[in-house]
Structures are given as structure tokens and as C-alpha cells.
Scaffold this motif. Structure first.
Motif, PDB file in Angstrom:
ATOM      1  N   ILE A   1      53.037  80.337  17.939  1.00 33.35           N
ATOM      2  CA  ILE A   1      53.706  81.461  17.284  1.00 33.35           C
ATOM      3  C   ILE A   1      52.707  82.287  16.483  1.00 33.35           C
ATOM      4  O   ILE A   1      52.811  83.513  16.407  1.00 33.35           O
ATOM      5  N   GLY A   2      51.701  81.624  15.897  1.00 28.39           N
ATOM      6  CA  GLY A   2      50.725  82.304  15.067  1.00 28.39           C
ATOM      7  C   GLY A   2      50.009  83.458  15.748  1.00 28.39           C
ATOM      8  O   GLY A   2      49.904  84.548  15.166  1.00 28.39           O
ATOM      9  N   PRO A   3      49.489  83.278  16.980  1.00 25.57           N
ATOM     10  CA  PRO A   3      48.820  84.396  17.640  1.00 25.57           C
ATOM     11  C   PRO A   3      49.724  85.611  17.855  1.00 25.57           C
ATOM     12  O   PRO A   3      49.245  86.749  17.797  1.00 25.57           O
ATOM     13  N   ILE A   4      51.009  85.379  18.080  1.00 29.45           N
ATOM     14  CA  ILE A   4      51.952  86.492  18.231  1.00 29.45           C
ATOM     15  C   ILE A   4      52.049  87.256  16.912  1.00 29.45           C
ATOM     16  O   ILE A   4      51.979  88.492  16.878  1.00 29.45           O
ATOM     17  N   VAL A   5      52.199  86.503  15.820  1.00 29.19           N
ATOM     18  CA  VAL A   5      52.252  87.117  14.491  1.00 29.19           C
ATOM     19  C   VAL A   5      50.946  87.849  14.183  1.00 29.19           C
ATOM     20  O   VAL A   5      50.953  88.983  13.693  1.00 29.19           O
ATOM     21  N   GLY A   6      49.822  87.204  14.494  1.00 30.33           N
ATOM     22  CA  GLY A   6      48.528  87.808  14.210  1.00 30.33           C
ATOM     23  C   GLY A   6      48.290  89.090  14.990  1.00 30.33           C
ATOM     24  O   GLY A   6      47.801  90.077  14.437  1.00 30.33           O
ATOM     25  N   ALA A   7      48.629  89.090  16.277  1.00 28.27           N
ATOM     26  CA  ALA A   7      48.403  90.273  17.110  1.00 28.27           C
ATOM     27  C   ALA A   7      49.214  91.457  16.608  1.00 28.27           C
ATOM     28  O   ALA A   7      48.709  92.585  16.499  1.00 28.27           O
ATOM     29  N   ILE A   8      50.476  91.222  16.285  1.00 32.56           N
ATOM     30  CA  ILE A   8      51.333  92.319  15.829  1.00 32.56           C
ATOM     31  C   ILE A   8      50.915  92.790  14.436  1.00 32.56           C
ATOM     32  O   ILE A   8      50.826  93.994  14.172  1.00 32.56           O
ATOM     33  N   THR A   9      50.608  91.849  13.539  1.00 28.18           N
ATOM     34  CA  THR A   9      50.238  92.208  12.173  1.00 28.18           C
ATOM     35  C   THR A   9      48.936  92.995  12.128  1.00 28.18           C
ATOM     36  O   THR A   9      48.848  94.054  11.476  1.00 28.18           O
ATOM     37  N   VAL A  10      47.914  92.488  12.817  1.00 32.87           N
ATOM     38  CA  VAL A  10      46.612  93.163  12.791  1.00 32.87           C
ATOM     39  C   VAL A  10      46.703  94.546  13.432  1.00 32.87           C
ATOM     40  O   VAL A  10      46.115  95.519  12.936  1.00 32.87           O
ATOM     41  N   ASN A  11      47.440  94.674  14.519  1.00 33.74           N
ATOM     42  CA  ASN A  11      47.529  95.983  15.182  1.00 33.74           C
ATOM     43  C   ASN A  11      48.391  96.966  14.400  1.00 33.74           C
ATOM     44  O   ASN A  11      48.162  98.180  14.477  1.00 33.74           O
ATOM     45  N   LEU A  12      49.374  96.463  13.654  1.00 30.33           N
ATOM     46  CA  LEU A  12      50.085  97.354  12.740  1.00 30.33           C
ATOM     47  C   LEU A  12      49.124  97.900  11.688  1.00 30.33           C
ATOM     48  O   LEU A  12      49.135  99.104  11.380  1.00 30.33           O
ATOM     49  N   GLY A  13      48.298  97.002  11.145  1.00 32.02           N
ATOM     50  CA  GLY A  13      47.303  97.446  10.179  1.00 32.02           C
ATOM     51  C   GLY A  13      46.304  98.416  10.787  1.00 32.02           C
ATOM     52  O   GLY A  13      45.901  99.395  10.151  1.00 32.02           O
ATOM     53  N   LYS A  14      45.918  98.162  12.032  1.00 32.14           N
ATOM     54  CA  LYS A  14      44.976  99.048  12.709  1.00 32.14           C
ATOM     55  C   LYS A  14      45.568 100.440  12.890  1.00 32.14           C
ATOM     56  O   LYS A  14      44.885 101.449  12.684  1.00 32.14           O
ATOM     57  N   SER A  15      46.842 100.505  13.278  1.00 32.36           N
ATOM     58  CA  SER A  15      47.484 101.806  13.479  1.00 32.36           C
ATOM     59  C   SER A  15      47.523 102.597  12.175  1.00 32.36           C
ATOM     60  O   SER A  15      47.299 103.811  12.166  1.00 32.36           O
ATOM     61  N   TRP A  16      47.782 101.899  11.059  1.00 35.18           N
ATOM     62  CA  TRP A  16      47.843 102.595   9.778  1.00 35.18           C
ATOM     63  C   TRP A  16      46.451 103.005   9.291  1.00 35.18           C
ATOM     64  O   TRP A  16      46.238 104.146   8.874  1.00 35.18           O
ATOM     65  N   PHE A  17      45.502 102.076   9.371  1.00 30.68           N
ATOM     66  CA  PHE A  17      44.164 102.364   8.859  1.00 30.68           C
ATOM     67  C   PHE A  17      43.461 103.440   9.683  1.00 30.68           C
ATOM     68  O   PHE A  17      42.763 104.295   9.128  1.00 30.68           O
ATOM     69  N   THR A  18      43.593 103.382  10.991  1.00 31.52           N
ATOM     70  CA  THR A  18      42.908 104.375  11.825  1.00 31.52           C
ATOM     71  C   THR A  18      43.506 105.767  11.652  1.00 31.52           C
ATOM     72  O   THR A  18      42.857 106.768  11.997  1.00 31.52           O
ATOM     73  N   ALA A  19      44.730 105.839  11.141  1.00 28.17           N
ATOM     74  CA  ALA A  19      45.336 107.142  10.854  1.00 28.17           C
ATOM     75  C   ALA A  19      44.954 107.638   9.454  1.00 28.17           C
ATOM     76  O   ALA A  19      44.710 108.832   9.259  1.00 28.17           O
ATOM     77  N   GLN A  20      44.886 106.711   8.481  1.00 20.76           N
ATOM     78  CA  GLN A  20      44.609 107.100   7.100  1.00 20.76           C
ATOM     79  C   GLN A  20      43.124 107.046   6.749  1.00 20.76           C
ATOM     80  O   GLN A  20      42.596 107.970   6.132  1.00 20.76           O
ATOM     81  N   PHE A  21      42.468 105.959   7.108  1.00 21.67           N
ATOM     82  CA  PHE A  21      41.046 105.756   6.771  1.00 21.67           C
ATOM     83  C   PHE A  21      40.301 105.242   8.006  1.00 21.67           C
ATOM     84  O   PHE A  21      39.874 104.078   8.039  1.00 21.67           O
TER      85      PHE A  21
END
Length: 391
Positions: free
Chosen positions: A309-329
Motif C-alpha cells: 500500500i505504501g508505494p501507492i500512497v508515495g506515488a500519489i503524494t509525491v506527484n501531487l507535490g510535484k504538480s504543485w511545486f512545478t507550478a508555483q516554484f
């Protein structure tokens, strides 16, 4: 027999997570298609495509976790299997364009006409049929993993040396697919897709269907992976990870165990790539970049390797952060990603899910007034000897 095997995977948290993923695969498309934009529960088209892409990333991370978390094989080449599955699907989608391309050729894709190709290469034959493309999505990554693993595991290449070789394989494929004479679109790759199975890719209903397909593929992969790790074979898998020499001494063919799980994991990664391509509308050699494979390792580590279950959580969490950071910073994202990996390695070596499980276990132990017992070592020699004699 197959149903009993799959039912074994539906136990504990896995069952709840599988049900949750299946419900998401049903409710999100229904919300997108049947609710109006002013409704509070309406899911916009771009969210469907974006989170559909995240689900394919989650499937890729789960595939890596099966070999890294449960067999101890740190593969830095799973991006290659993902890309090969994507190219197999992209070839099918290119063949579906037909005469609707820029140059109007009913057989040759536009990039071949532009490069003055006179005939369709033999390895493109059959990709006008979906069943053949689906077969190649599994066969091409699986065959590469089988051949690679056959030589690597029989030669007992392990540890960092195996990781370096997998990354070298990925980089070699990157250089090969960049060449125009390979017949895969060169630097530009494959794009301008029109439809899949007769349905226009730009239609919201098609995107919703692809989202549902990605969710159910992830759900099925989670159940199969859980059934494998909970079986007797799964115990041998864990023994291979924790004490390979002892498992070999007890008579288990460790190289066969590694080869099976490595090939299965590559096929799962190929399915993820095949679902990714119609969602994003392009596949190019950049998907072979070694950095992509390293990102998958980070997703798995952040979520918690060896937990499914952890890799599923990690993939979604990190890519959510990536989408936000790459748009803002955008200029800081790589620093954040590297810092996240270092922080997880130092302070949360079991990842998000593993750390939460440990914390809950300690709280339960304090509440009952008893210390929690240490987890049983799956590589216990006595247990393995009994299973080896029984087999």
C-alpha cells in the motif's frame, strides 16, 4: 484455484484499499460524466486525466515494490519497462490514425512519411489490432526482463552492481530510441493520437473510461501482489531478500524466484505504461531517462517499501507535490525531491506507511500495558526447513 489464490490477497488492509480503489474507479467517472460543473461533487475533465496518470504511476511503484520491497532487488530500470509498454500502446494508437494524419498516408505514420520511409517496418505489423498490442504490452517488457534476469541472476549479480546494470540498460534504450532510424519517431516519439477501440480520445467519456481502467488495473495488481507475498512462495521471496545464502543452502533455487518476480514486475510496469500513454497523449524517449526510474524508487521509499500500500500512497503524494511545486516554484522542485528522499532515508526508513504502522503498534502496546512483540523473521531457518521438506 485462481479465485482461491486471489481471495488470499483480500485480507486485512489490502481488502479495504482494493475496495477503495475500485470505488474511486467507479465514482470519479460517474461524477465527471453525470454531474454538472456547478455541482459540489463534480470532477473536472483535467482532474480525471491528471489523477488517471497518478494511478498509472502508483501501479508502476507497486511493481517496483514487489521486487525491491519483497525480494531485495533495487531496480533502477523499471522506467524502461514502463516506456516499452507505453510504446507498444503508442504503436497501436498510431496505426489507428490511418489517413487522418498530416500526410494522409493510410499505412505509414506521419513521421515515417516525413523521413521518406517507403514501407512499414516488420515490427509494426499486427499493431493495427488491439489484442496484438495488448499482448505486446505484456510480452515485450516481460521478455526483456526475463532475458536480463536470466543472465544477471544466474551470474549472481546482486546489490549495487545489479542496480547499476539496470540503469545502464535503461540508458542504452534511451539512446537507441532517440535514433530516427529505429522507426519509433526519434526524439519526438509517438503522438497526435486520435482514438482507441473506436472511441475518440478527446471525449470526456473516453478519458473517464481510461481512468476507470487504470483504477481497476491497480486494484487487480494489488490483489495479485498481496496473494503472492502471502503465499508460501512469498515466504521464500522474503527469505531471498533477508538471507539469500541460507535460502540457497536449504535447496531453494533463488535465481528462479528472482527471475519470476522480476519478470512479473516488468509486465506490471508495462501495463502501467500502456495505460499512461492514451491518458497523456504522447510517448517519447524521455520516458527511458534514468532519472525517471530513480523517481519511482523515491515514490516507493517515501510511501514505505515492503508494504504494497505504501508505494501507492508515495506515488500519489509525491506527484501531487510535484504538480504543485512545478507550478508555483519550478526551480526548487528537484531540491525538494532530493531533500525528501534524504529525510525519509534518515528519519523514516520505513516510509510513511511503515512509520504510521510502528506508531500505531506502540500506542496499542502502551494502551494494553504490554510491549509489542518483535515481528517474526520470515527467513527463520527452522520454518523454511519445514516448508522445504514439505515441498
Amino acid at each position: 484455484m485462481i479465485s482461491a489464490f486471489l481471495f488470499r490477497g483480500l485480507a486485512g488492509r489490502i481488502a479495504w484499499v482494493a475496495v477503495a480503489i475500485a470505488l474511486i474507479g467507479i465514482l470519479v467517472p460517474l461524477s465527471n460524466l453525470f454531474l454538472t460543473p456547478d455541482h459540489a461533487l463534480y470532477v473536472p475533465d483535467y482532474i480525471v486525466s491528471l489523477f488517471g496518470k497518478y494511478l498509472t504511476y502508483a501501479l508502476l511503484a507497486l511493481a517496483l515494490d514487489l521486487v525491491w520491497g519483497y525480494c531485495g532487488i533495487l531496480s533502477l530500470g523499471h522506467g524502461a519497462f514502463f516506456a516499452l509498454g507505453g510504446y507498444a500502446m503508442g504503436m497501436y494508437l498510431m496505426r489507428q490514425i490511418g489517413s487522418r494524419g498530416v500526410y494522409g498516408d493510410p499505412i505509414l505514420p506521419d513521421f515515417m512519411v516525413f523521413l521518406n520511409w517507403k514501407a512499414l517496418p516488420w515490427y509494426w505489423y499486427g499493431f493495427d489490432q488491439f489484442w496484438f498490442a495488448a499482448l505486446m504490452v505484456l510480452a515485450v517488457p516481460g521478455l526483456l526482463a526475463f532475458v536480463f534476469g536470466w543472465f544477471a541472476f544466474r551470474s549472481r549479480v546482486t546489490g549495487v552492481y545489479l542496480s547499476i546494470i539496470t540503469q545502464a540498460m535503461t540508458y542504452a534504450l534511451l539512446l537507441a530510441f532517440f535514433r530516427n532510424d529505429m522507426g519509433f519517431g526519434g526524439n519526438n516519439g509517438l503522438t497526435d493520437f486520435k482514438d482507441i477501440l473506436g472511441y475518440t480520445l478527446q471525449e470526456p467519456s473516453t478519458r473517464a473510461g481510461l481512468f476507470a481502467a487504470a483504477a481497476f488495473a491497480l486494484c487487480l495488481a494489488l490483489i495479485i501482489s498481496s496473494a503472492i507475498v502471502r503465499s508460501k512462495f512469498g515466504k521464500v521471496l522474503l527469505a531471498t531478500r533477508d538471507a539469500e545464502s541460507r535460502a540457497r543452502f536449504l535447496g531453494y533455487r533463488v535465481e528462479h524466484v528472482k527471475l519470476f518476480v522480476f519478470t512479473l514486475s516488468a509486465m506490471m510496469a508495462g501495463i502501467a505504461g500502456a495505460l499512461y500513454v492514451p491518458l497523456v497523449g504522447i510517448i517519447n524517449p524521455g520516458e527511458f531517462a534514468p532519472a525517471n526510474s530513480i523517481e519511482v524508487v523515491i515514490w516507493t521509499a517515501v510511501g514505505g517499501r515492503g508494504t504494497l500500500i505504501g508505494p501507492i500512497v508515495g506515488a500519489i503524494t509525491v506527484n501531487l507535490g510535484k504538480s504543485w511545486f512545478t507550478a508555483q516554484f519550478p526551480e526548487y522542485w528537484l531540491f525538494v525531491l532530493g531533500g525528501l528522499f534524504v529525510a525519509v532515508t534518515l528519519f523514516m526508513p520505513r516510509g510513511i506507511l511503515g512509520t504510521l504502522s510502528d506508531a500505531i503498534g506502540k500506542l496499542k502496546g502502551l494502551g494494553s500495558g504490554k510491549a509489542t512483540a518483535p515481528a517474526q523473521n520470515p527467513a527463520d531457518v527452522g520454518e523454511l526447513r519445514k516448508e522445504g521438506e514439505a515441498s
